[in-house]
Scaffold this motif. Structure first.
Motif: not given
Length: 500
Positions: A238-248
């Motif tokens: 499942s891993g850790s989720s990626v936040g929108m901040s990473d996309v930014l």
């Protein structure tokens, strides 16, 4: 199978021929630009005109002074024993002391040689400047290609981050396989962009490593996801989720690269204008600049190369010619201190006078011819001594300038060789670092897809990859410019210059 092998062979042959043609086109175009710059450069043309003018001074210097012709007449005839003299004609030719004209001609000949060497200096300067600007254009073009491909890479990385952001908590075998399969396709596209970055940098012969394919290790989703599912806990899947901040953050990184791209494009336009100015063309003239940045071939024996510098460098040849001209001038001044000899004739026009007892009937009215010899008396010795001392001092000055120029060239010769060696080491180092960073980036992409690496680590390795690529380009430019300067001081491109 045979068709596939044959097709791959044909494709490889076409690629090799295209690369070879691109290499030849780049070299031919540079030679054409160099020839055009030498022909159009006003400084080169001015020095060549000065050389042609100096050639015109040789013939007058070795010629005799003009003969002197005189005519005189009497307003009232002067009576003489043999008649009435009404006028005289005289012709005189002066001859300098033996060897004076030869020395004067030798002086002008050596001065013409010095003028020609000055023309060679300006020509070689233009050739070097054109090459330096050309390699700078090549480097900027390679940087533009590199930056564009890195922007594509960030776009692919952004797609992976968006996918992980939209699928933060997928678990289970089927969902895991689907998730991994979709992530694999994104990583595959990222890997292709990364390979394009490696190939798009266009540094042929730089020892750059060819990129491996991440998709080859990630392109079998069903079997590999099953094996990973058995080997890894469900939490790892499942891993850790990626936040929108990473996309930014990826978008910020991409915006910065896009700004760098615009700045580099402006720099390319500026350098292109300077390059066109060297060629004597309008600043907006288009110029073919290949995408590949080739290493300039350099094989030199330092002992032989330095001997060629001493024998053929135009600056040294110019000072040699000036020294010889002042030596010839001293010889000429010495000869001018001796008398000049003049040889001439005088013709007296007589008129008959009336017959009388005192006239000599046989010579009455007979014209007379009188040979003449004339000598100059150089008794004012100060001017000759001053001129002779002047020529000796100027000869000494030219010899000292020769020695000083030779010392400077020797220092430059050593420094250029060190620069070439240093640039070669840098090229090898950055090629090795680029290869290692590329491998690290591939691993980071795989770990990022499986949530084992953070976005910060991926971006940092991506920056390192771009940094090593740009440093590699700069090292090749530094190497090529150093080789061009080396060829300048050994006068390698003299074949372009002729006396026509």
């Amino acid at each position: 199978m045979k068709r596939t092998i044959r097709f791959k062979y044909v494709c490889l042959s076409v690629m090799l021929l295209a690369a070879n043609a691109n290499h030849l086109r780049a070299q031919d175009s540079l030679a054409v630009y160099v020839e055009q710059a030498v022909k159009n450069n006003p400084k080169v043309r001015a020095d060549f005109a000065a050389y042609q003018a100096s050639l015109q001074r040789i013939a007058p210097a070795g010629s005799l002074p003009d003969p002197e012709f005189g005519f005189s007449f009497y307003l009232k005839s002067m009576e003489q024993v043999n008649g009435k003299q009404i006028g005289t004609l005289d012709l005189m030719q002066m001859f300098p002391w033996f060897g004076t004209l030869k020395a004067a001609k030798a002086e002008m000949l050596w001065m013409a040689n010095a003028s020609y060497e000055k023309f060679r200096v300006s020509s070689l300067d233009v050739i070097y400047n054109v090459q330096a600007q050309w390699y700078l254009l090549n480097s900027i073009q390679a940087k533009l290609t590199n930056i564009r491909e890195n922007i594509k890479l960030l776009k692919s990385l952004e797609e992976i981050a968006l996918y992980r952001y939209k699928s933060p908590g997928i678990k289970g075998k089927s969902s895991g396989s689907s998730s991994y399969s979709s992530g694999s396709s994104a990583v595959s596209s990222t890997s292709q962009a990364m390979q394009a970055t490696q190939g798009g940098s266009g540094m042929s012969g730089m020892g750059g490593a060819s990129s491996g394919s991440v998709s080859s290790s990630l392109a079998t989703p069903s079997s590999q996801s099953a094996s990973m599912e058995g080997a890894m806990p469900s939490s790892s899947m499942s891993g850790s989720s990626v936040g929108m901040s990473d996309v930014l953050r990826i978008q910020i990184e991409r915006a910065e690269l896009e700004n760098t791209l615009e700045t580099t494009q402006s720099q390319f336009t500026t350098v292109m204008a300077a390059f066109n100015a060297l060629l004597g063309r309008a600043s907006a003239t288009s110029t073919f600049v290949p995408d590949t940045l080739l290493i300039k071939p350099f094989i030199a024996n330092n002992d032989v190369a330095w001997q060629r510098v001493v024998e053929q460098n135009p600056m040294l040849s110019m000072w040699k010619a000036e020294s010889s001209s002042y030596e010839a001038k001293g010889e000429m001044v010495k000869k001018m201190g001796y008398p000049m000899v003049g040889i001439g004739l005088e013709y007296m026009i007589n008129k008959k006078k009336p017959e009388d007892m005192n006239s000599m009937n046989s010579m009455n009215g007979m014209d007379m011819i009188m040979p003449m010899v004339k000598l100059t008396l150089p008794i004012y010795r100060k001017k000759y001594k001053a001129q002779l001392k002047d020529s000796k001092l100027m000869k000494q000055s030219a010899e000292l300038e020769y020695q000083n120029t030779r010392n400077e060239l020797q220092a430059s010769f050593v420094a250029i060789n060190l620069r070439i060696a240093d640039a070669s080491r840098k090229i090898a180092l950055y090629a090795k670092q680029h290869k290692m960073a590329q491998t690290t980036f591939e691993l980071m992409l795989r770990e990022f897809t499986t949530s084992s690496a953070s976005l910060t680590d991926v971006l940092q390795v991506q920056r390192d990859l771009l940094n090593y690529s740009l440093k590699q380009v700069e090292a090749v430019v530094e190497y090529n410019i150093a080789v061009a300067e080396f060829e300048k001081i050994i006068a390698k491109d003299d074949l372009i210059i002729n006396k026509k």
